[in-house]
Design an enzyme around this catalytic site. Structure first.
Site, PDB file in Angstrom:
ATOM      1  N   GLU A 113     -11.426   3.843  26.165  1.00  0.00           N
ATOM      2  CA  GLU A 113     -11.309   3.041  27.392  1.00  0.00           C
ATOM      3  C   GLU A 113     -10.460   3.878  28.332  1.00  0.00           C
ATOM      4  OE1 GLU A 113      -9.555   1.661  29.888  1.00  0.00           O
ATOM      5  OE2 GLU A 113      -8.698  -0.117  28.933  1.00  0.00           O
ATOM      6  N   CYS A 129      -5.164  -0.680  33.439  1.00  0.00           N
ATOM      7  CA  CYS A 129      -6.548  -0.174  33.496  1.00  0.00           C
ATOM      8  C   CYS A 129      -7.359  -0.936  34.521  1.00  0.00           C
ATOM      9  CB  CYS A 129      -7.252  -0.348  32.154  1.00  0.00           C
ATOM     10  SG  CYS A 129      -6.259   0.078  30.750  1.00  0.00           S
TER      11      CYS A 129
END
Lengths: 484, 484
Positions: free
Chosen positions: A222, A259
């Protein structure tokens, strides 16, 4: 040393994979409880090492414990195994039909890398470790150099749970070292999957290594994204001030070190000036909090210094690099035409920096959507009629993200069954997976079919009388009924 | 030309992905019906191009039609979408809970390569094409040079169904050409996944290409394996003759040109002589039928010629290369010690050739299991007490295959819900997937979460009142109930 680690993990795997779901759940609960009972020891160390405020770290520990318990509950319940049964039929013509029963089994030892921005929830006992252990895979955890002491404290909690559960030590192995150690772990033949949260360069390097192995293995990296926000005129007409405030709050939360930080917002020309004023006002007094470590702050200010050389930008708020460790927020305006002309304006800057892109027309938005890289999230702020008018745009935006929001902001990732935290490349290396929420467990499992296996030998999930009482697909129908 | 193909496919995708499940199912049924009504035209051409007997090709057409209808039924029913709903809670403390709804969506244009050994079931309208179309992805199909006319006839059936369903032409595009064309298709930025059935070299080359793209994409390559059969003494004591006969039948079926052909059998020393006699007897009069094309027959005899240079082998039956196109079966005996000493004895030889490996002890079997490469299938023939005694062995064999059989032979892959046709590398490049059975559809889908999406805009699968009446996971529970 690496060989010893994997020998221990492989040996542990052959035992651990067969641990019944309820015992595996007890083990996970024990990890969660041990973490909770060491809260007062862990939190101050994590605060010191990450520069994150105590309230946030306390919340993150709660989230970490909650995640582990979510997986414990799933494993105790058992339906995640996707048990699928096509009973045999010895009388079928022209040929008898074999009995075939399919379920998920764990893949083997998993290498997990922690993230600096979540020293607990995405690190040693974070979602990747929890979901891998839940699926039945041993974890070889590579500690993150940004929070070494925190990592050891948390690893000790897991070791304690392993010991008290009478499991082999190889179920969880904590490894310290540099990039070379991480690479060696990914390249070891006994590693069967990799989980990573961090930068694009880090994740992509691991993906490339894993793809070039003699046996390629999946890498669930990720790698973050810029999480664009699309705004439409009618919505702004009515709610500009609160939306601008919500946007700035999300952008600057934790100095933008998420993120899902929204580093890109598209605003219609007719509202640009007002939106600029509102965000400038909201940003005015935000000094930013200390970033995770000096290296991250340095990269942040270097990126902004680069963009300051670009004539296309008009600065609504300039970052103040006076206190190098503080992530002073910054916002720059650009026209859609200029934004479209250079991909550099959709690169992620880790921190509280964003581009406000001013667009002229729906056509320009379509061009933007087509050009957009893969994202973890995209947010669309529009009234319902506007959303319907922009159905073709939303149809394309779906292709570009893992989560599409119509209210609120992308920061704050709910840990549940329906969460998708993952998205098309380059936001992750595997958009078929999520690193948050219950489906994360499936990253570390693969299907196997047992054909005509004697009832005595069948795993509980596949036995005729369904002792686990799980939902199974029998002859194509979902049911908890027994097989006759 | 490649750009035009992908422009058409991408444009078609944005429309086709939103086709309701029942209409997509009707389209699939139309393909199936058109194939069926062209049976008399297709079968003779496929027979001529593949050298396979008419009965087999007729059966394969039936299977192809059946597969398409299985996917049509799945798509019409709709539960495959894995709809997962965590309803929101505006009153949650300290923060309101967003409404999050997750489902699978198609990934985009898929490149499919056909297989020479199944000119229908694994080719133009085969399982890969059917599952990709079922998931909502356009297919760019690269015709196999071994059966070009068959491929065009089948493609015409699909084109007809596309036309009659008023779908854009880009939903299915048939491409002819060499390896360079295949490579260009895999490398095109608009391709989102690849499906392949064939040789290890072919599949691995595509995997490497796809991994090195700017945006890496998944390659589902089913590359075959040697499908080992493990036999235990008590079972052989009672059933040696019928088992030897069943083994030879499976080995020589269709001249051994199946991915699940059992090219390796492990026999205990005490039964080796009797097993050798029985297989020699069973093989004696089998001349083998014509292989798919001269190139395949040539490779087969070359491989056997190589093994004839190896002193470790004792030949039970030597292939007779007199008629080069016929796949004359061959069987060679080797000790487990010799087999363990060189990996060349577990390479796949495409055709009716096998190693009979004679083992001394359970310990030797454990060593063999550990050394075994990934396989599509492993078969274990033992009485129940023997199977229980060998639980540790079976525990390892699970790690080495996608399907574990306890009766019968691995050839003959049932198309159903529970089938797993896939396995650890090098049998496939993605052991998380299957290329046969209902789960094959999931290869071409990825999850997306919609957060706080207005009810009006939600896809039917996620609407409150569950208009599709599918099984959904709501707050973690599987249910067909509406959301209140």
């Amino acid at each position: 040393m690496i060989d010893q680690i994997f020998n221990a993990a492989t040996e542990a795997f052959l035992q651990y994979k067969n641990l019944p779901g309820n015992e595996r759940a007890d083990f996970l609960d024990k990890i969660a409880d041990t973490l909770e009972s060491n809260r007062s020891k862990i939190v101050p160390v994590a605060v010191k090492e990450s520069n994150l405020p105590e309230g946030r770290i306390n919340g993150e520990l709660g989230r970490t414990v909650g995640q582990i318990k979510l997986f414990a509950n799933m494993v105790r319940e058992g339906s995640w195994l996707e048990a699928t049964i096509d009973p045999g039929d010895p009388h079928r013509e022209p040929l008898p039909k074999a009995d075939i029963r399919r379920m998920l089994i764990p893949v083997g030892p998993v290498v997990v890398f922690g993230a600096s921005n979540f020293p607990l929830a995405f690190s040693t006992a974070g979602g990747d470790t929890a979901s891998a252990l839940a699926s039945g895979c041993p974890v070889i955890y590579k500690g993150h150099p940004a929070h070494p002491e925190t990592s050891i404290l948390v690893a000790d909690c897991i070791h304690k749970a392993v010991l008290e559960s009478n499991l082999p030590e190889g179920v969880f192995i904590h490894v310290e070292g540099g990039i070379d150690v991480g690479q060696a772990l990914v390249q070891h033949p006994a590693a069967k999957a990799v989980a990573f949260t961090g930068s694009f360069n880090g994740g992509k390097a691991l993906f490339d290594l894993a793809s070039k192995r003699e046996e390629p293995i999946p890498v669930y990296a990720e790698m973050g994204s810029v999480n664009p926000v699309f705004t439409f005129p009618e919505k702004l007409e009515n709610e500009l001030i609160p939306l601008a405030q919500a946007y700035v709050n999300s952008l600057t939360l934790g100095s933008g070190q998420f993120c899902t930080n929204p580093g890109l917002i598209f605003v219609p020309k007719e509202h640009a000036e007002e939106f600029e004023t509102a965000t400038a006002q909201a940003l005015k007094d935000i000094a930013g909090s200390p970033m995770l470590h000096p290296g991250i702050a340095k990269s942040y200010y270097e990126a902004i210094a680069y963009y300051q050389t670009r004539n296309e930008l008009k600065w609504i708020k300039v970052a103040d690099p006076k206190h190098q460790i503080n992530g002073s927020p910054a916002l720059a305006q650009i026209t859609a035409a200029d934004w479209l002309a250079d991909d550099v304006f959709q690169q992620e800057v880790f921190g509280a920096f964003a581009f406000m892109v001013v667009y002229d027309s729906p056509n320009e938005l379509m061009e933007i959507a087509k050009k957009l890289h893969g994202q973890l999230t995209i947010t669309v702020w529009g009234d319902i009629p506007e959303l319907k008018q922009n159905a073709a745009l939303i149809n394309i935006l779906e292709e570009k993200c893992g989560r599409l929001l119509f209210q609120g902001v992308p920061t704050g990732v709910e840990v549940g069954y329906a969460m998708q935290h993952g998205g098309p490349y380059p936001s992750t290396t595997d958009p078929r997976s999520t690193s948050v929420g219950s489906h994360a467990i499936k990253r570390f499992a693969r299907p196997i079919a047992f054909q005509d296996m004697p009832e005595d030998l069948l795993p509980d999930a596949l036995k005729n009388d369904n002792p686990l009482k799980i939902v199974r697909q029998v002859n194509g129908k979902f049911t908890v009924e027994k097989i006759n």
